[in-house]
Write a protein that holds these residues in place. Structure first.
Motif, mmCIF file in Angstrom:
data_model
loop_
_atom_site.group_PDB
_atom_site.id
_atom_site.type_symbol
_atom_site.label_atom_id
_atom_site.label_comp_id
_atom_site.label_asym_id
_atom_site.label_seq_id
_atom_site.Cartn_x
_atom_site.Cartn_y
_atom_site.Cartn_z
ATOM 1 N N GLU A 1 -76.576 17.386 -8.312
ATOM 2 C CA GLU A 1 -77.287 16.998 -9.494
ATOM 3 C C GLU A 1 -77.667 18.432 -10.280
ATOM 4 O OE1 GLU A 1 -81.522 17.920 -7.269
ATOM 5 O OE2 GLU A 1 -80.608 19.005 -5.642
ATOM 6 N N LYS A 2 -77.481 17.715 -11.140
ATOM 7 C CA LYS A 2 -78.661 18.525 -12.442
ATOM 8 C C LYS A 2 -79.593 19.495 -12.406
ATOM 9 C CE LYS A 2 -75.627 16.103 -14.854
ATOM 10 N NZ LYS A 2 -74.347 15.725 -14.815
ATOM 11 N N ARG A 3 -79.281 21.039 -12.458
ATOM 12 C CA ARG A 3 -79.864 21.530 -11.963
ATOM 13 C C ARG A 3 -79.844 22.845 -12.643
ATOM 14 N NH1 ARG A 3 -76.081 21.303 -8.781
ATOM 15 N NH2 ARG A 3 -75.186 22.700 -7.740
ATOM 16 N N LEU B 1 -78.040 28.957 -10.068
ATOM 17 C CA LEU B 1 -78.769 27.665 -9.253
ATOM 18 C C LEU B 1 -79.711 28.271 -8.445
ATOM 19 C CD1 LEU B 1 -74.818 26.396 -8.123
ATOM 20 C CD2 LEU B 1 -76.417 25.648 -10.451
ATOM 21 N N ASP C 1 -84.445 27.850 -5.696
ATOM 22 C CA ASP C 1 -83.929 27.051 -6.152
ATOM 23 C C ASP C 1 -84.033 26.985 -7.960
ATOM 24 O OD1 ASP C 1 -81.832 26.268 -4.442
ATOM 25 O OD2 ASP C 1 -83.500 24.716 -3.461
ATOM 26 N N ASP D 1 -84.626 24.690 -11.332
ATOM 27 C CA ASP D 1 -84.713 23.541 -11.883
ATOM 28 C C ASP D 1 -84.393 23.488 -13.538
ATOM 29 O OD1 ASP D 1 -86.777 24.280 -13.837
ATOM 30 O OD2 ASP D 1 -88.449 23.221 -12.349
ATOM 31 N N THR D 2 -83.802 22.816 -13.785
ATOM 32 C CA THR D 2 -82.974 23.366 -15.502
ATOM 33 C C THR D 2 -84.330 23.890 -16.713
ATOM 34 O OG1 THR D 2 -84.541 20.319 -15.733
ATOM 35 C CG2 THR D 2 -81.715 21.148 -14.844
ATOM 36 N N TYR E 1 -88.797 28.427 -10.688
ATOM 37 C CA TYR E 1 -88.088 28.200 -8.919
ATOM 38 C C TYR E 1 -90.360 27.599 -8.530
ATOM 39 C CZ TYR E 1 -90.472 32.252 -8.260
ATOM 40 O OH TYR E 1 -92.310 33.484 -8.224
#
Length: 493
Positions: A253-255, A279, A285, A287-288, A292
């Motif tokens: 997945e895009k991240r 990442l 985690d 995100d784009t 977090y």
């Protein structure tokens, strides 16, 4: 993404306080707060960066909060260049001499104490909330004209930014309130607990240091673990365009976000490199967008992790995508106070530097100088100067000296309207610091001093008569009542 974006009441803090405060501040509750809130008066030297030779005296009255035996918590705003500190309880009456026990300007936190035994009688520490809940009824409380004033405030959001005194980035609480004239460590409360200290106000919007952030620093300092705030010294950009991540061959997945710049340190292999996809940070985690999910505050910018119970020198675990595979690396947080900036914060507790030559006034370009344009300085300051605030120092330009203004005299006729220009060279010698300028002025060429300014400015070159420079400088100093022709701090270079 490195953030460079581009006041006071004291409080006693001790856990386990049951003050009986409910949703509203009643008479009994108000009595409890009267024993926890004090006033802090600071007399300090105030400098004008438009006239760096001018020294004025400023008196600031802030709020303070009792936090333990002989300890009062307040913000660090206004404590630099202090000459006298006093404290008062009950909102009126006698003032007691005090001293700053500890101050951290980047964190904007300070602890004040007093040797006056009578001052401490009857005072009671208050408790710091941890965590701060969004659904609680929040109020701002302060001493005003000898009475305890309480105003309602509404929760707006948690955000990540830095206070006025540092590039260190940390979580902040934004509140909305009709109260005016705050920003000097006034206390925000919810029930019987303190949720933060107000350090800035713009209209109805209040910026607050959240109590969990303050508490984490106080506890770390008490244990001897606090080494100052750290920060991420690499720059990243969001990865919302999926083609960017496809180009870097990220699987799944895009991240994550993409590192676009990381400082190079001689002889040291950088832990984070350009084109790395970040990442995870400390197990969170990313995100784009670069956010977090914080368990206490919700979605926040990843920069907050650098000050989330982490201090300068501490390791931070990063999961990155590099060369087609995921890798785990350990990154050590550099100290925010030592951050290399082309336009740095001016040193605390130090008078401004300047050099006057024939009426031409030269100064190092600092954020303190840019802030002379007011609260909205990032937009109001001259663009040709404010532009540099986001630039990193380089070997060929580690710092900037500017011609800030010209004090008119027959010697500088024709240049008297020149101001806010970047100085490049003097007599062929590169100038990065005032000490460079001072040395270059000892070496005129053919009886003249030639000053070269940055390309792009309207004025490109200034030529001064070397033989009459000294006399002109003395004449200007006498005419304008300036005591010293220069202030150059030896440690500035």
């Amino acid at each position: 993404m490195r953030l460079r974006l581009a006041h006071c009441f004291a409080v006693f803090l001790l856990p386990g306080i049951a003050s009986g405060l409910g949703r509203e501040v009643g008479k009994k509750a108000a009595g409890d707060w009267e024993r926890s809130l004090v006033s802090v008066e600071i007399n300090r030297k105030q400098y004008d960066y438009f006239q760096p030779w001018a020294k004025r005296v400023q008196t600031v009255t802030k709020a303070g909060l009792l936090i333990g035996p002989r300890e009062i918590l307040t913000t660090a705003d206004g404590l630099d260049d202090r000459t006298l500190v006093r404290v008062q309880k009950g909102g009126r009456g006698q003032w007691s001499s005090a001293e700053v026990k500890w101050a951290d300007y980047p964190a904007n936190i300070a602890v004040v104490t007093s040797a006056d035994e009578k001052f401490w009688a009857g005072l009671k520490p208050a408790g710091l909330a941890d965590p701060v809940r969004k659904d609680e009824e929040i109020q701002i409380i302060r001493w005003r004209a000898g009475n305890l004033e309480v105003r309602k405030a509404e929760f707006s959001r948690f955000t990540v930014s830095h206070p006025n005194m540092s590039d260190a980035v940390h979580v902040q609480l934004e509140l909305s309130s009709e109260i005016d004239g705050v920003g000097w460590s006034e206390v925000a409360i919810a029930g019987s607990k303190v949720v933060g200290l107000v350090f800035s106000q713009s209209g109805n919007q209040l910026q607050v240091l959240p109590s969990p952030f303050v508490r984490s620093i106080l506890e770390a300092r008490k244990k001897g673990h606090y080494k100052g705030l750290g920060y991420f010294d690499f720059t990243w950009q969001p990865a919302e365009n999926p083609e960017t991540l496809d180009y870097l061959k990220l699987e799944g997945e895009k991240r994550g976000v993409v590192v676009i710049d990381a400082p190079k340190k001689s002889g040291v292999e950088p832990v984070v490199r350009p084109r790395d996809v970040l990442l995870q940070v400390d197990g969170f985690d990313i995100d784009t967008q670069g956010d977090y999910l914080d368990p206490d505050y919700g979605h926040l910018l990843l920069e907050n992790i650098s000050t989330r119970n982490k201090w300068a020198g501490d390791p931070v675990r990063l999961k990155i995508w590099r060369d087609g595979r995921a890798q785990d690396v350990v990154y050590r947080l550099p100290k925010a106070e030592d951050a290399a900036r082309l336009v740095p914060e001016a040193p605390f507790d130090q008078e401004p530097e300047y050099l006057i030559a024939g009426g031409l006034v030269f100064q190092p370009l600092t954020k303190n100088y840019l802030r002379s344009w007011g609260q909205d300085w990032e937009r109001r300051a001259p663009f040709r100067l404010a532009y540099f605030r986001n630039q990193d120092p380089a070997p060929e330009r580690p710092a900037i000296v500017i011609l800030s203004q010209v004090l008119p005299d027959i010697f500088n006729l024709g240049y008297q309207e020149s101001r806010q220009l970047v100085l490049e060279k003097v007599n062929g010698q590169k100038v990065n610091y005032l000490s460079d300028l001072q040395q270059a002025l000892q070496k005129p060429a053919n009886g003249f001093h030639t000053l070269e300014l940055m390309k792009g400015d309207t004025l490109q070159r200034i030529v001064l008569d070397a033989a009459t420079l000294e006399a002109a400088t003395k004449r200007v100093l006498d005419r304008y009542g300036i005591g010293e022709e220069h202030v150059i701090i030896s440690s500035a270079k």
